[in-house]
Motif scaffolding. Structure first.
Motif, PDB file in Angstrom:
ATOM      1  N   VAL A  56      -6.788   9.909 -28.547  1.00 30.55           N
ATOM      2  CA  VAL A  56      -6.048   8.634 -28.434  1.00 30.55           C
ATOM      3  C   VAL A  56      -6.240   8.127 -26.893  1.00 30.55           C
ATOM      4  O   VAL A  56      -5.946   8.829 -25.901  1.00 30.55           O
ATOM      5  CB  VAL A  56      -4.562   9.079 -28.591  1.00 30.55           C
ATOM      6  N   ALA A  57      -6.470   6.885 -26.809  1.00 33.20           N
ATOM      7  CA  ALA A  57      -6.453   6.256 -25.478  1.00 33.20           C
ATOM      8  C   ALA A  57      -5.084   5.426 -25.200  1.00 33.20           C
ATOM      9  O   ALA A  57      -4.542   4.894 -25.883  1.00 33.20           O
ATOM     10  CB  ALA A  57      -7.453   5.141 -25.211  1.00 33.20           C
ATOM     11  N   THR A  58      -4.662   5.784 -23.978  1.00 33.73           N
ATOM     12  CA  THR A  58      -3.515   5.137 -23.616  1.00 33.73           C
ATOM     13  C   THR A  58      -3.511   4.267 -22.076  1.00 33.73           C
ATOM     14  O   THR A  58      -4.230   4.445 -21.563  1.00 33.73           O
ATOM     15  CB  THR A  58      -2.339   5.995 -23.548  1.00 33.73           C
ATOM     16  N   SER A  59      -2.516   3.371 -22.031  1.00 32.60           N
ATOM     17  CA  SER A  59      -2.562   2.677 -20.620  1.00 32.60           C
ATOM     18  C   SER A  59      -1.158   3.172 -20.118  1.00 32.60           C
ATOM     19  O   SER A  59       0.023   3.062 -20.669  1.00 32.60           O
ATOM     20  CB  SER A  59      -2.634   1.351 -20.525  1.00 32.60           C
ATOM     21  N   GLN A 100       0.896  -1.111   0.151  1.00 37.67           N
ATOM     22  CA  GLN A 100       0.056  -0.048   0.119  1.00 37.67           C
ATOM     23  C   GLN A 100       0.618   1.203   0.083  1.00 37.67           C
ATOM     24  O   GLN A 100       0.397   2.101  -0.794  1.00 37.67           O
ATOM     25  CB  GLN A 100      -1.017   0.060   1.301  1.00 37.67           C
ATOM     26  N   ALA A 101       2.161   1.228   0.776  1.00 32.83           N
ATOM     27  CA  ALA A 101       2.723   2.390   0.786  1.00 32.83           C
ATOM     28  C   ALA A 101       3.499   2.755  -0.812  1.00 32.83           C
ATOM     29  O   ALA A 101       3.922   3.881  -0.995  1.00 32.83           O
ATOM     30  CB  ALA A 101       3.962   2.003   1.537  1.00 32.83           C
ATOM     31  N   ASN A 102       3.623   2.001  -1.592  1.00 29.31           N
ATOM     32  CA  ASN A 102       3.862   1.969  -3.063  1.00 29.31           C
ATOM     33  C   ASN A 102       2.643   2.134  -3.986  1.00 29.31           C
ATOM     34  O   ASN A 102       2.961   2.086  -5.361  1.00 29.31           O
ATOM     35  CB  ASN A 102       4.898   0.821  -3.487  1.00 29.31           C
ATOM     36  N   LYS A 103       1.575   2.421  -3.524  1.00 29.57           N
ATOM     37  CA  LYS A 103       0.331   2.504  -4.442  1.00 29.57           C
ATOM     38  C   LYS A 103       0.631   3.619  -5.274  1.00 29.57           C
ATOM     39  O   LYS A 103       0.790   4.864  -4.992  1.00 29.57           O
ATOM     40  CB  LYS A 103      -0.837   2.427  -3.720  1.00 29.57           C
ATOM     41  N   PRO A 104       0.406   3.396  -6.683  1.00 26.63           N
ATOM     42  CA  PRO A 104       0.759   4.677  -7.483  1.00 26.63           C
ATOM     43  C   PRO A 104      -0.463   5.635  -7.683  1.00 26.63           C
ATOM     44  O   PRO A 104      -1.760   5.267  -7.323  1.00 26.63           O
ATOM     45  CB  PRO A 104       0.730   4.058  -9.020  1.00 26.63           C
ATOM     46  N   ARG A 105      -0.375   6.977  -7.875  1.00 27.78           N
ATOM     47  CA  ARG A 105      -1.513   7.861  -8.070  1.00 27.78           C
ATOM     48  C   ARG A 105      -2.042   7.454  -9.443  1.00 27.78           C
ATOM     49  O   ARG A 105      -1.697   6.970 -10.301  1.00 27.78           O
ATOM     50  CB  ARG A 105      -0.718   9.161  -8.278  1.00 27.78           C
ATOM     51  N   PRO A 106      -3.508   7.576  -9.109  1.00 23.39           N
ATOM     52  CA  PRO A 106      -4.355   7.231 -10.247  1.00 23.39           C
ATOM     53  C   PRO A 106      -4.557   8.338 -11.429  1.00 23.39           C
ATOM     54  O   PRO A 106      -5.582   8.066 -12.273  1.00 23.39           O
ATOM     55  CB  PRO A 106      -5.756   7.028  -9.536  1.00 23.39           C
ATOM     56  N   LEU A 122      -8.038   1.847 -10.188  1.00 22.32           N
ATOM     57  CA  LEU A 122      -6.738   2.319 -10.418  1.00 22.32           C
ATOM     58  C   LEU A 122      -6.595   3.095 -11.577  1.00 22.32           C
ATOM     59  O   LEU A 122      -5.360   3.912 -11.617  1.00 22.32           O
ATOM     60  CB  LEU A 122      -5.785   1.242 -10.426  1.00 22.32           C
ATOM     61  N   TYR A 123      -7.484   3.258 -12.376  1.00 15.08           N
ATOM     62  CA  TYR A 123      -7.667   4.290 -13.320  1.00 15.08           C
ATOM     63  C   TYR A 123      -6.344   4.502 -14.152  1.00 15.08           C
ATOM     64  O   TYR A 123      -5.743   5.890 -14.371  1.00 15.08           O
ATOM     65  CB  TYR A 123      -8.126   5.667 -12.753  1.00 15.08           C
ATOM     66  N   HIS A 124      -5.894   3.558 -15.006  1.00 11.53           N
ATOM     67  CA  HIS A 124      -4.895   3.809 -15.737  1.00 11.53           C
ATOM     68  C   HIS A 124      -4.758   4.132 -17.140  1.00 11.53           C
ATOM     69  O   HIS A 124      -3.885   4.256 -17.933  1.00 11.53           O
ATOM     70  CB  HIS A 124      -3.835   2.302 -15.627  1.00 11.53           C
ATOM     71  N   ILE A 125      -5.994   4.384 -17.463  1.00 12.53           N
ATOM     72  CA  ILE A 125      -6.407   4.847 -19.073  1.00 12.53           C
ATOM     73  C   ILE A 125      -6.595   6.600 -18.939  1.00 12.53           C
ATOM     74  O   ILE A 125      -7.206   7.042 -18.292  1.00 12.53           O
ATOM     75  CB  ILE A 125      -7.621   4.262 -19.509  1.00 12.53           C
ATOM     76  N   ASP A 126      -5.643   6.926 -19.870  1.00 13.50           N
ATOM     77  CA  ASP A 126      -5.386   8.337 -20.374  1.00 13.50           C
ATOM     78  C   ASP A 126      -5.943   8.645 -21.565  1.00 13.50           C
ATOM     79  O   ASP A 126      -6.018   7.897 -22.537  1.00 13.50           O
ATOM     80  CB  ASP A 126      -4.159   8.970 -20.155  1.00 13.50           C
ATOM     81  N   LEU A 127      -6.637   9.859 -21.585  1.00 14.44           N
ATOM     82  CA  LEU A 127      -7.235  10.279 -23.139  1.00 14.44           C
ATOM     83  C   LEU A 127      -6.488  11.464 -23.640  1.00 14.44           C
ATOM     84  O   LEU A 127      -6.324  12.741 -22.590  1.00 14.44           O
ATOM     85  CB  LEU A 127      -8.755  10.772 -22.941  1.00 14.44           C
ATOM     86  N   TYR A 128      -6.017  11.462 -24.754  1.00  7.03           N
ATOM     87  CA  TYR A 128      -5.077  12.785 -25.206  1.00  7.03           C
ATOM     88  C   TYR A 128      -6.138  13.153 -26.513  1.00  7.03           C
ATOM     89  O   TYR A 128      -6.976  12.310 -27.221  1.00  7.03           O
ATOM     90  CB  TYR A 128      -4.070  12.456 -25.936  1.00  7.03           C
ATOM     91  N   ALA A 129      -6.217  14.532 -26.952  1.00  8.06           N
ATOM     92  CA  ALA A 129      -6.913  15.038 -28.002  1.00  8.06           C
ATOM     93  C   ALA A 129      -5.929  15.617 -28.868  1.00  8.06           C
ATOM     94  O   ALA A 129      -5.331  16.529 -28.493  1.00  8.06           O
ATOM     95  CB  ALA A 129      -8.150  15.949 -27.506  1.00  8.06           C
ATOM     96  N   VAL A 130      -5.905  15.274 -30.223  1.00 10.24           N
ATOM     97  CA  VAL A 130      -5.175  15.761 -31.394  1.00 10.24           C
ATOM     98  C   VAL A 130      -6.180  16.641 -32.251  1.00 10.24           C
ATOM     99  O   VAL A 130      -7.154  15.908 -32.713  1.00 10.24           O
ATOM    100  CB  VAL A 130      -4.541  14.728 -32.048  1.00 10.24           C
TER     101      VAL A 130
END
Length: 512
Positions: A172-175, A27-33, A113-121
């Protein structure tokens, strides 16, 4: 590099593997979402509107890119861009749970954990200059990665795919792998497509509900897209493109200079699970010509080549979904804001029309570049375990969307349903369980390792649409679950002997 079939086998869950696994969460190493850029300018766009008022059940029921029949495509402006991002990956509600303030996103994600990001071109959009932007769900603002119209770079990467070449904006969807691998380790590559699928289900619903043309493009050269976004695929990789809108031809590609935006560390000690980026790399396409050729491999194939199953002479149960006029009118925005993850199910039955309508609207096929041929409407088959649906005997079934029938395959019981779902009894408490399954061997044989991405993504978009179709009904809820891969195959055999589960959704009424 690992083959998709080998990757899938090495990441299968089995009772033996689960029992022998000594892994525990740090838990101490849990990444920011969410990611934080430390050196980029930001743009705040007009606040997202709660449109569209189009019912969710209508907005998700499309397998093509076009908006509703007879409607002219709507124009896109800066507020529309913000609305699309907000209802795809933004924060839609905050709740106090056990004394803690919890923020919930628009789409479900494995482990929250919300690892998907959205980019707009984007091109030149009313209220927004051309550029490459990253949507920050934490603040609702946009990080500016590049100024200028770079849409031509994406068009070239796709081999000038028509929708990308004509769209005023392509998302663009990324992980970002570690944000999910902290808990799920090597299985993260699967989750990348499950979780981007739920995000894209929302994005497509909002786009189509607002009369924007929208589809998912899976055939593109990966490295140029990663370079455009300034990301390292060993840590974060592009998964899908979603062009939205039409009538704005892209210019010639601009030169793409290398950028290395500084990102704040996600956690103190990120752990590398090399199988995940390796599985991604083995499915890359080199350039636009290779992307175009890959799509053609789909177009000359038939559904039979992908190992799907037609109905037989077995017992059939006809389903009767409600028509548009009498279906739930809950709007897309309201449905997304209502969506949750049901934790406790009652054993109360749901109506057969509710069940039929959910399956009918959610599983009509996804609008994508590689299913353009008339002979292909998807890679997955749908199997159901019915426990408490009025008028439908308890049992195991295959659902045939085109005929709207359930084909009876055998018996079932709640205890077994929970066992199949990684020994989670709550799954057996639900009214019904919906498995989306695919023949990985046949898919990889026909269209290569990238076909595995498409199969998992189709399962993910189906999962996202099942969420929306379920939560469009006032008294119903549901949740995605994981499973023992081979036990599910065995249970639905001999029909599904060649197939393995992509995703699982359990739906029903709340116990509270």
């Amino acid at each position: 590099m690992v083959d998709a079939r080998e990757y899938h086998e090495r990441t299968n869950h089995s009772p033996e593997r689960i029992r022998s696994d000594s892994f525990s969460l740090n838990q101490a190493n849990k990444p920011r979402p969410y990611k934080v850029y430390e050196n980029l300018p930001r743009r705040s766009l007009p606040e997202a509107t709660r449109s569209p008022d189009e019912p969710a059940l209508a907005a998700i029921a499309t397998s093509n890119a076009a908006p509703r029949a007879g409607n002219d495509p709507s124009s896109l402006d800066a507020q529309a861009i913000h609305t699309l991002c907000h209802y795809a990956t933004g924060i839609t509600k905050e709740l106090e749970i056990q004394g803690r303030r919890m923020r919930f996103r628009a789409a479900s994600c494995t482990g929250k954990l919300y690892h998907i990001d959205l980019y707009a071109v984007t091109g030149d959009i009313d209220g927004l200059d051309p550029g490459v932007f990253h949507f920050d769900p934490d603040t609702g603002s946009f990080d500016v990665l590049r100024d200028g119209d770079y849409r031509g770079v994406l068009a070239r990467a796709t081999g000038n795919q028509q929708a990308v070449s004509d769209a005023p904006v392509t998302f663009v969807a990324t992980s970002e792998w570690w944000r999910n691998a902290w808990k799920y380790r090597e299985r993260t590559y699967r989750h990348a497509f499950w979780d981007s699928g739920t995000v894209l289900a929302n994005l497509l619903a909002v786009a189509h509900g607002n009369d924007h043309q929208a589809m998912v493009v899976t055939g593109f050269a990966d490295d140029p897209v990663a370079r455009l976004l300034g990301i390292d695929p060993a840590e974060e990789a592009p998964l899908e493109l979603v062009p939205v809108g039409s009538g704005d031809p892209t210019p010639d590609p601009l030169p793409v200079e290398t950028i290395d935006p500084e990102e704040a560390p996600l956690s103190q000690n990120p752990v590398e699970y090399s199988l995940v980026p390796d599985a991604w790399r083995q499915s890359r396409l080199a350039d636009g010509e290779e992307a175009k050729a890959w799509r053609e491999r789909f177009h000359v194939s038939s559904e039979r080549a992908f190992g799907r199953h037609d109905s037989s002479d077995a017992e059939m149960v006809s389903l009767d979904p409600v028509d548009r006029e009498t279906a739930s009118g809950r709007p897309v925005w309201s449905t997304i804001e209502r969506r949750g993850s049901l934790r406790e199910y009652s054993h109360d039955s749901i109506s057969s029309q509710q069940f039929a309508t959910i399956l009918d609207r959610a599983l009509r096929g996804m609008p994508t570049d590689c299913f353009a041929a008339e002979t292909i409407d998807g890679l997955v088959d749908c199997y159901c375990l019915v426990h408490a649906v009025d008028g439908i005997p308890s049992g195991a079934y295959q659902y045939h969307p085109n005929a709207n029938v359930l084909e009876r395959l055998g018996e079932t019981d709640r205890r077994t349903a929970g066992h199949l779902a990684l020994d989670q009894p709550v799954v057996g408490d639900a009214a019904a369980n919906v498995y989306l399954m695919a023949d990985i061997d046949a898919i990889v044989e026909a269209v290569g390792n990238r076909g595995y991405r498409v199969a998992q993504l189709e399962g993910g978009i189906g999962l996202g649409r099942l969420y929306l179709a379920t939560y469009a009904h006032r008294a119903l809820g549901g949740r995605g679950f994981t499973f023992y891969d081979d036990l599910v195959t065995e249970y639905f055999s001999p029909r599904a002997a060649n197939q393995t589960p992509m995703t699982l959704f359990a739906l029903g009424k709340s116990a509270r």
